[in-house]
Design an enzyme around this catalytic site. Structure first.
Site, mmCIF file in Angstrom:
data_model
loop_
_atom_site.group_PDB
_atom_site.id
_atom_site.type_symbol
_atom_site.label_atom_id
_atom_site.label_comp_id
_atom_site.label_asym_id
_atom_site.label_seq_id
_atom_site.Cartn_x
_atom_site.Cartn_y
_atom_site.Cartn_z
ATOM 1 N NE ARG A 151 -3.783 1.927 2.709
ATOM 2 C CZ ARG A 151 -4.845 2.355 2.014
ATOM 3 N NH1 ARG A 151 -5.140 1.787 0.863
ATOM 4 N NH2 ARG A 151 -5.601 3.337 2.470
ATOM 5 C CB THR A 434 -10.650 -0.536 -4.463
ATOM 6 O OG1 THR A 434 -10.263 0.678 -3.835
ATOM 7 C CG2 THR A 434 -9.952 -1.698 -3.864
ATOM 8 C CB THR A 452 -7.262 0.848 -4.341
ATOM 9 O OG1 THR A 452 -8.164 1.929 -4.543
ATOM 10 C CG2 THR A 452 -6.319 1.214 -3.206
ATOM 11 C CG ASP A 476 -8.070 5.812 2.281
ATOM 12 O OD1 ASP A 476 -9.134 6.418 2.060
ATOM 13 O OD2 ASP A 476 -7.757 4.766 1.676
ATOM 14 C CB SER A 495 -6.450 0.206 3.804
ATOM 15 O OG SER A 495 -7.177 -0.514 2.838
ATOM 16 C CB SER A 496 -11.887 -0.448 4.263
ATOM 17 O OG SER A 496 -12.116 0.681 5.045
ATOM 18 N N GLY A 516 -14.720 -0.838 -2.612
ATOM 19 C CA GLY A 516 -15.896 -0.181 -2.055
ATOM 20 C C GLY A 516 -15.601 0.674 -0.833
HETATM 21 N N1 GLU Z 1 -8.807 3.555 -0.445
HETATM 22 C C1 GLU Z 1 -9.745 2.628 0.074
HETATM 23 C C2 GLU Z 1 -9.086 1.726 1.095
HETATM 24 O O1 GLU Z 1 -7.941 1.455 1.024
HETATM 25 C C3 GLU Z 1 -10.345 1.774 -0.990
HETATM 26 C C4 GLU Z 1 -11.167 2.555 -1.945
HETATM 27 C C5 GLU Z 1 -12.168 1.723 -2.724
HETATM 28 O O2 GLU Z 1 -12.412 0.581 -2.404
HETATM 29 O O3 GLU Z 1 -12.742 2.264 -3.647
HETATM 30 O O4 GLU Z 1 -9.732 1.285 1.979
#
Ligand code: GLU
Length: 615
Positions: A151, A434, A452, A476, A495-496, A516
């Site tokens: 990342r 992503t 992403t 983020d 991040s998610s 998402g």
């Molecule tokens: N930047 C987000 C993350 O790392 C993901 C963005 C997306 O899923 O569109 O959690």
């Protein structure tokens, strides 16, 4: 660990399969890009590569019907069964390139690397070499579970004061304008190229040239613009015009005017092909040093960024232990910090494990109520506690503790929605746009990879002459000081993303994940529950309507639940917010499940362009 040994592969069985012949569509002609001496040197090698017959590698959308004559996505036909393996990704062309690599004798990592670079071309709205991601791997041979973190990181000069803020009436710091999401100050140091080349070098069997050549051929011949891509290209038209270097890449030229591509047109990216040739030739040094790196630094800083060439040169990939938790006897491995994903998916599933979900129907309001409240409680903890563990202490073990989950589960009442969730105290339980794709083989090797550039086309800062955009992952971070997720030089924003693999008694069960944003977490938790609690097949589990919402008791739902379910939830005090029948903001789960009859069921998410291909 020897790379040839790590992933015992399926070569013998796979070689039986022949690659499909590809009818080539004639791409639009593009003017030759201007080149520096050094790149021209790399390009001089072209004639040799031409002999490798690019048409053998070329793949297109011609033999898969994704949308109808009204440009509406078809919601069926996304799944496929594999006897030996499955590649399921957000784009048909990328799945096909990944499958082709295995057919040529590559292993699951070789296929994953090729698929990732193919998505950087075909789904440039969502991922790319100017971005980053995470990869969770299960090795059938050694039984190991490995997590590769590639990342983005904040550039060394980044501080919490780099964005101008104002304090609003409620005492909250608000970032002025769009600095957080557009232009140079939104860009993190990208990890994509280093991460994937690291994975290839350490766990793959093929050369960089072998995995990149099909993507180079596709970039030169062009990809079909799907309704999803066309919507993002026209939706971001103003920004692509404003940041003209990205407009030069992603808008077409009609008599000197820049216009968005139409659905069905062919989008060629020769500059991207050139960049991949440089990477094939020079490895990560071709990206993190030299002319490409210099161009990245120049254009990011032209738009207000704080990049230095050292930031790129110093980028390091991290190999980590995935987060591990159990759900009703299944072992689940997913993303550790700096993602909140795996941990919060685990917290949600630990909470809902306290309820008899298997006895409830998928659209039972009680079941959705339990999930909605579990989301509220777990996301409140996410916002309070999570950040990059290299910089801050995070109570990971507390958040994943089953007694802590029981304490939270006890807050869920049958009749009343939780509308004001407060973070609890996991420290008390602390004992110490992503894309996602999955590659799985019948031996049990699994790769789950989420990558992403954050927003559609990231920061919109395009790298001139090289055919890609830079991420806006700095968004983020939180704008506040003294938060676990505040900015610091070299720190990774929270991040998610949750690339996840599931095992039972040591045996592989599934690989999944989703894009998402923060919805990734609730999406992944629901799909895991669909498989484990409701015994659904993979495509059925992906197709099933989903809910999201983790604030104020508000549930946003895909408009395919029965009316009585929605009314029953409203009666409990949830604010019900209908969305489209198939809504791309609910994520895009491209996943593979080991079926009871010994096969592999790949699922592509019909909310976007997902397509599984088995062999
Ligand atoms: N930047 C987000 C993350 O790392 C993901 C963005 C997306 O899923 O569109 O959690």
């Amino acid at each position: 660990m020897k790379k040839s040994k790590l992933l015992a592969l399926m070569l013998a069985m796979i070689l039986l399969l022949s690659a499909c012949a590809q009818p080539a569509q004639k791409p639009a002609e593009e003017p030759a890009p201007t080149e520096t001496k050094e790149e021209a040197k790399v390009d001089e090698k072209e004639p040799e590569k031409e002999e490798a017959k690019p048409e053998d590698n070329y793949t297109s959308l011609d033999d898969f019907k994704l949308f109808d004559e009204n440009n509406q996505l078809l919601r069926t036909g996304r799944d496929d069964i594999g006897e030996n393996g499955v590649v399921s990704s957000g784009k048909y062309e990328a799945s096909k390139i990944g499958k082709g690599i295995i057919e040529k004798g590559g292993n699951a990592i070789d296929a994953a690397v090729a698929t990732a670079f193919a998505l950087a071309l075909t789904e440039a709205n969502a991922t790319g070499i100017g971005g980053g991601g995470f990869m969770t791997i299960h090795s059938a041979e050694t039984g190991e579970n490995i997590f590769i973190n590639f990342r983005e990181k904040a550039p060394a000069a980044a501080t919490p004061d780099m964005w101008q803020t104002v304090t609003n009436e409620e005492g909250k710091e608000i970032v002025i304008g769009n600095q957080k999401i557009l232009g140079g100050k939104s860009v993190g140091v990208p990890g994509f190229v280093k991460g994937l080349l690291y994975a290839l070098e350490k766990y793959g069997t093929m050369s960089r040239e072998e995995v990149l050549q099909p993507v180079i051929d596709l970039a030169e011949k062009g990809i079909t613009v799907t309704p999803t891509l066309a919507a993002d290209m026209s939706g971001e038209y103003d920004n692509l015009m404003k940041y003209s270097e990205s407009g030069d890449i992603f808008l077409k030229d009609v008599d000197g005017m820049k216009l968005p591509y139409e659905v069905g047109e062919i989008f060629v990216n020769k500059d991207f092909a050139k960049t991949l040739r440089i990477i094939a030739e020079k490895g990560d040094a071709g990206f993190y040093e030299g002319p490409v790196a210099k161009e990245i630094v120049d254009v990011v800083n032209k738009y207000g960024g704080l990049f230095t060439e050292e930031d790129l040169k110093n980028y390091e990939v991290e190999v980590m232990e995935p987060v591990h938790f159990t759900y009703r006897g299944y072992d689940i491995y997913s993303s550790p910090s700096p993602s909140s994903g795996g941990t919060i998916v685990g917290e949600i599933l630990n909470i809902v494990e306290n309820f008899d979900l298997p006895s409830m129907a998928q659209d039972d309001p009680e079941r959705l109520h339990i999930f909605a409240d579990a989301f509220s409680l777990a996301y409140a903890d996410r916002g309070e506690y999570m950040g990059d563990v290299k910089f801050v202490d995070v109570p990971i073990n507390g958040l994943l503790n089953k007694d802590y989950a029981k304490k939270l589960a006890d807050k869920i009442q049958t009749d009343v929605a939780i509308t004001e969730p407060m973070p609890d105290d996991p420290w008390m339980f602390e004992h110490e746009d992503t894309t996602h794709f999955s590659v799985v083989d019948i031996e049990g090797n699994m790769v789950a990879l989420t990558s992403t550039v954050n927003y559609y086309f990231g920061s919109k800062v395009g790298v001139p002459g090289y055919g890609f955009v830079m991420n806006n992952e700095m968004d983020d971070f939180v704008a506040k000081h003294d938060h676990p997720n505040s900015i610091a030089g070299g720190k990774t924003p929270l991040s998610s993303m949750s690339p996840t693999i599931i095992l039972k008694d040591g045996k592989p069960v599934a690989a999944l994940g989703s894009p998402g944003g923060t919805t990734i977490i609730s999406t992944v938790a629901q799909v895991i529950s669909n498989i484990i609690d409701h015994n659904m097949g993979m495509q059925e589990a992906v197709d099933a309507p989903r809910i999201k919402g983790f604030k104020d008791g508000k549930i946003t739902f895909e408009n395919r639940f029965p009316e009585e379910t929605i009314n029953a939830l409203a009666e409990k005090g949830h604010t019900m917010n209908p969305s489209d029948d198939w809504d791309r903001s609910f994520g895009s789960v491209n996943a593979v499940l080991f079926t009871e009859d010994g096969k592999l069921e790949g699922a592509g998410d019909p909310r976007r362009d997902g397509k599984a291909l088995g062999f």
